[in-house]
Design a protein around this motif. Structure first.
Motif, mmCIF file in Angstrom:
data_model
loop_
_atom_site.group_PDB
_atom_site.id
_atom_site.type_symbol
_atom_site.label_atom_id
_atom_site.label_comp_id
_atom_site.label_asym_id
_atom_site.label_seq_id
_atom_site.Cartn_x
_atom_site.Cartn_y
_atom_site.Cartn_z
ATOM 1 N N GLU B 86 0.797 -1.214 0.000
ATOM 2 C CA GLU B 86 0.000 0.000 0.000
ATOM 3 C C GLU B 86 0.833 1.269 0.000
ATOM 4 N N SER B 87 1.949 1.244 0.773
ATOM 5 C CA SER B 87 2.656 2.517 0.922
ATOM 6 C C SER B 87 4.164 2.336 1.032
ATOM 7 N N PRO B 88 4.917 3.429 0.813
ATOM 8 C CA PRO B 88 6.380 3.348 0.893
ATOM 9 C C PRO B 88 6.892 2.808 2.237
ATOM 10 N N VAL B 89 6.158 3.053 3.338
ATOM 11 C CA VAL B 89 6.607 2.491 4.632
ATOM 12 C C VAL B 89 6.638 0.983 4.569
ATOM 13 N N ASP B 90 5.684 0.396 3.849
ATOM 14 C CA ASP B 90 5.623 -1.058 3.767
ATOM 15 C C ASP B 90 6.855 -1.612 3.060
ATOM 16 N N VAL B 91 7.315 -0.885 2.024
ATOM 17 C CA VAL B 91 8.540 -1.310 1.334
ATOM 18 C C VAL B 91 9.689 -1.318 2.334
ATOM 19 N N LEU B 92 9.824 -0.214 3.105
ATOM 20 C CA LEU B 92 10.905 -0.134 4.085
ATOM 21 C C LEU B 92 10.793 -1.256 5.102
ATOM 22 N N VAL B 106 4.030 -0.066 -5.571
ATOM 23 C CA VAL B 106 3.458 0.679 -4.454
ATOM 24 C C VAL B 106 2.161 1.358 -4.896
ATOM 25 N N LEU B 107 1.047 0.989 -4.260
ATOM 26 C CA LEU B 107 -0.243 1.543 -4.654
ATOM 27 C C LEU B 107 -0.397 2.992 -4.215
ATOM 28 N N LEU B 108 0.272 3.359 -3.116
ATOM 29 C CA LEU B 108 0.081 4.676 -2.490
ATOM 30 C C LEU B 108 -1.389 4.875 -2.136
ATOM 31 N N GLY B 109 -1.944 3.930 -1.429
ATOM 32 C CA GLY B 109 -3.342 4.008 -1.009
ATOM 33 C C GLY B 109 -3.972 2.637 -1.072
ATOM 34 N N ARG B 110 -5.275 2.609 -0.928
ATOM 35 C CA ARG B 110 -6.018 1.343 -1.058
ATOM 36 C C ARG B 110 -7.385 1.690 -1.627
ATOM 37 N N SER B 112 -10.915 2.614 -1.958
ATOM 38 C CA SER B 112 -11.845 3.149 -0.980
ATOM 39 C C SER B 112 -12.814 4.065 -1.719
ATOM 40 N N PRO B 113 -13.813 3.453 -2.384
ATOM 41 C CA PRO B 113 -14.713 4.217 -3.256
ATOM 42 C C PRO B 113 -15.374 5.392 -2.537
ATOM 43 N N LEU B 114 -15.654 5.232 -1.219
ATOM 44 C CA LEU B 114 -16.299 6.323 -0.492
ATOM 45 C C LEU B 114 -15.416 7.561 -0.416
ATOM 46 N N ASP B 115 -14.075 7.363 -0.410
ATOM 47 C CA ASP B 115 -13.156 8.499 -0.386
ATOM 48 C C ASP B 115 -12.726 8.894 -1.800
ATOM 49 N N GLY B 116 -13.361 8.314 -2.791
ATOM 50 C CA GLY B 116 -13.024 8.654 -4.176
ATOM 51 C C GLY B 116 -11.728 8.026 -4.645
ATOM 52 N N THR B 146 -6.939 -4.974 6.445
ATOM 53 C CA THR B 146 -8.083 -4.166 6.865
ATOM 54 C C THR B 146 -9.177 -4.369 5.824
ATOM 55 N N VAL B 147 -10.348 -3.798 6.041
ATOM 56 C CA VAL B 147 -11.437 -3.974 5.080
ATOM 57 C C VAL B 147 -11.019 -3.474 3.698
ATOM 58 N N GLU B 148 -10.464 -2.256 3.641
ATOM 59 C CA GLU B 148 -10.062 -1.722 2.340
ATOM 60 C C GLU B 148 -8.903 -2.512 1.743
ATOM 61 N N GLY B 149 -7.973 -2.911 2.608
ATOM 62 C CA GLY B 149 -6.823 -3.682 2.140
ATOM 63 C C GLY B 149 -7.261 -5.008 1.538
ATOM 64 N N GLU B 150 -8.262 -5.646 2.168
ATOM 65 C CA GLU B 150 -8.767 -6.919 1.664
ATOM 66 C C GLU B 150 -9.490 -6.728 0.335
ATOM 67 N N ALA B 151 -10.261 -5.635 0.247
ATOM 68 C CA ALA B 151 -10.963 -5.351 -1.014
ATOM 69 C C ALA B 151 -9.955 -5.145 -2.131
ATOM 70 N N THR B 152 -8.882 -4.407 -1.806
ATOM 71 C CA THR B 152 -7.835 -4.152 -2.783
ATOM 72 C C THR B 152 -7.186 -5.470 -3.203
ATOM 73 N N SER B 153 -6.940 -6.309 -2.209
ATOM 74 C CA SER B 153 -6.335 -7.607 -2.483
ATOM 75 C C SER B 153 -7.214 -8.428 -3.430
ATOM 76 N N TYR B 154 -8.521 -8.410 -3.172
ATOM 77 C CA TYR B 154 -9.462 -9.160 -4.008
ATOM 78 C C TYR B 154 -9.439 -8.644 -5.441
ATOM 79 N N TYR B 155 -9.410 -7.313 -5.579
ATOM 80 C CA TYR B 155 -9.354 -6.682 -6.898
ATOM 81 C C TYR B 155 -8.089 -7.111 -7.649
ATOM 82 N N LEU B 156 -6.962 -7.124 -6.904
ATOM 83 C CA LEU B 156 -5.684 -7.505 -7.518
ATOM 84 C C LEU B 156 -5.706 -8.962 -7.977
ATOM 85 N N GLN B 157 -6.321 -9.828 -7.151
ATOM 86 C CA GLN B 157 -6.433 -11.243 -7.507
ATOM 87 C C GLN B 157 -7.168 -11.414 -8.825
ATOM 88 N N ARG B 158 -8.318 -10.711 -8.931
ATOM 89 C CA ARG B 158 -9.133 -10.801 -10.144
ATOM 90 C C ARG B 158 -8.340 -10.339 -11.356
#
Lengths: 199, 199
Positions: B86-92, B106-110, B112-116, B146-158
């Protein structure tokens, strides 16, 4: 790699701040880069200006970018009161907590002969001159109640005694809201010894 | 007073750092002014340079001042492994904790449709292109659990399923040194559900 990546340079540079370890520095660097570059630029420019321009007030030795600080230059402050403190933080603390309207003298340290800090390093010659030329009615000694602070306080008392100045020391004792049961022994002993007549 | 004293400007500017309140900012400002002006100047210049020059790696979207970051540009890294974080900290964090020698994205986020924040904001079109043109043997999904992280993961799998790529997700469960008794219910349930055959 010839030079370190800029991100690690930034993380290292942030560690010069007190209380900032490797983890916090990393978090700060990434936060500024991802969310607040404008704040980072602003901080960079204020930082450079402050480091270069802030010096000491000619009159009270407090930190200021002016020749004479805002407190000393304020004609509405009561120049018959002079409060001696150890450091600029103490000035801020007194200004925020009390209604004191007099002037300050900032030692920027405390007497500590073992560390090579004597009267000259604390600007005590400058203070002596001021007491002689333009003596205040009251000299309030607000150095910290530590061994060095007390020694400094004693030195200041001796210095001021040569002039007809009322010399006071801020009170030390049980803090408001504190409980006797949990007050350390030396504070309680001091509070007992400095008891005041209330009737 | 026309403008604020430089010292308060500095204290205010320091508050843009995460986790720094008025007291810490004051302490930092006074520390730099009294003890470490050189460090302050150094921080100011690195900060300005970093804010202006650090951008994103063209290949993996990580933060870097180069066009292609040091990891992507390193020929000794294994380009058959691609880890999505998700973020540069994760790389470190991964670099510091593991012996992983593959590449990152690095996605730089996850998501989160509600946050656009949709696939475009996370550079997923760029990732899709990369998977099509130059598919890795394994895609390691390391978004947060997290919820958003899991959704992102699912999207990536597809997304990755269209290609013949081995798709893995880092393990989630009871942390090492942790005790079942004090592990939260959802983690324990997940660990139970994801149990591995050991013999």
């Amino acid at each position: 790699m010839a030079t370190e990546p800029l991100l690690s340079q930034l993380t290292d540079a942030l560690r010069c701040l007190p209380g900032v370890g490797p983890k916090s520095a990393q978090r700060m660097a990434l936060y500024l880069l991802e969310r607040n570059r404008e704040g980072g630029m602003q901080l960079s420019s204020v930082l450079a200006e402050a480091m270069q321009r802030i010096g000491r007030c000619r009159q009270c030795r407090d930190l200021t970018e002016l020749e004479v600080c805002a407190i000393c230059a304020n004609p509405r402050r009561d120049s018959s009161l002079l409060c001696v403190v150890e450091s600029p933080v103490d000035v801020l603390a007194i200004e925020q907590a009390t209604a004191y309207q007099g002037l300050y003298f900032v030692l920027l340290g405390r007497l500590s002969p073992l560390d090579g800090i004597g009267p000259a390093e604390l600007g005590l010659d400058q203070l002596a001159e001021r007491l002689a030329k333009n003596p205040p009615a009251e000299l309030i000694i607000a150095t910290n109640p530590t061994v060095e602070g007390e020694a400094t306080s004693y030195y200041l008392q001796r210095m001021a005694k040569a002039h007809t100045i009322r010399i006071t020391r801020i009170a030390h004792g049980v803090p408001l809201g504190g409980e006797l049961e949990y007050t350390d022994h030396s504070t309680l002993a001091h509070a007992f010894g400095s008891r005041l007549l209330i009737d």
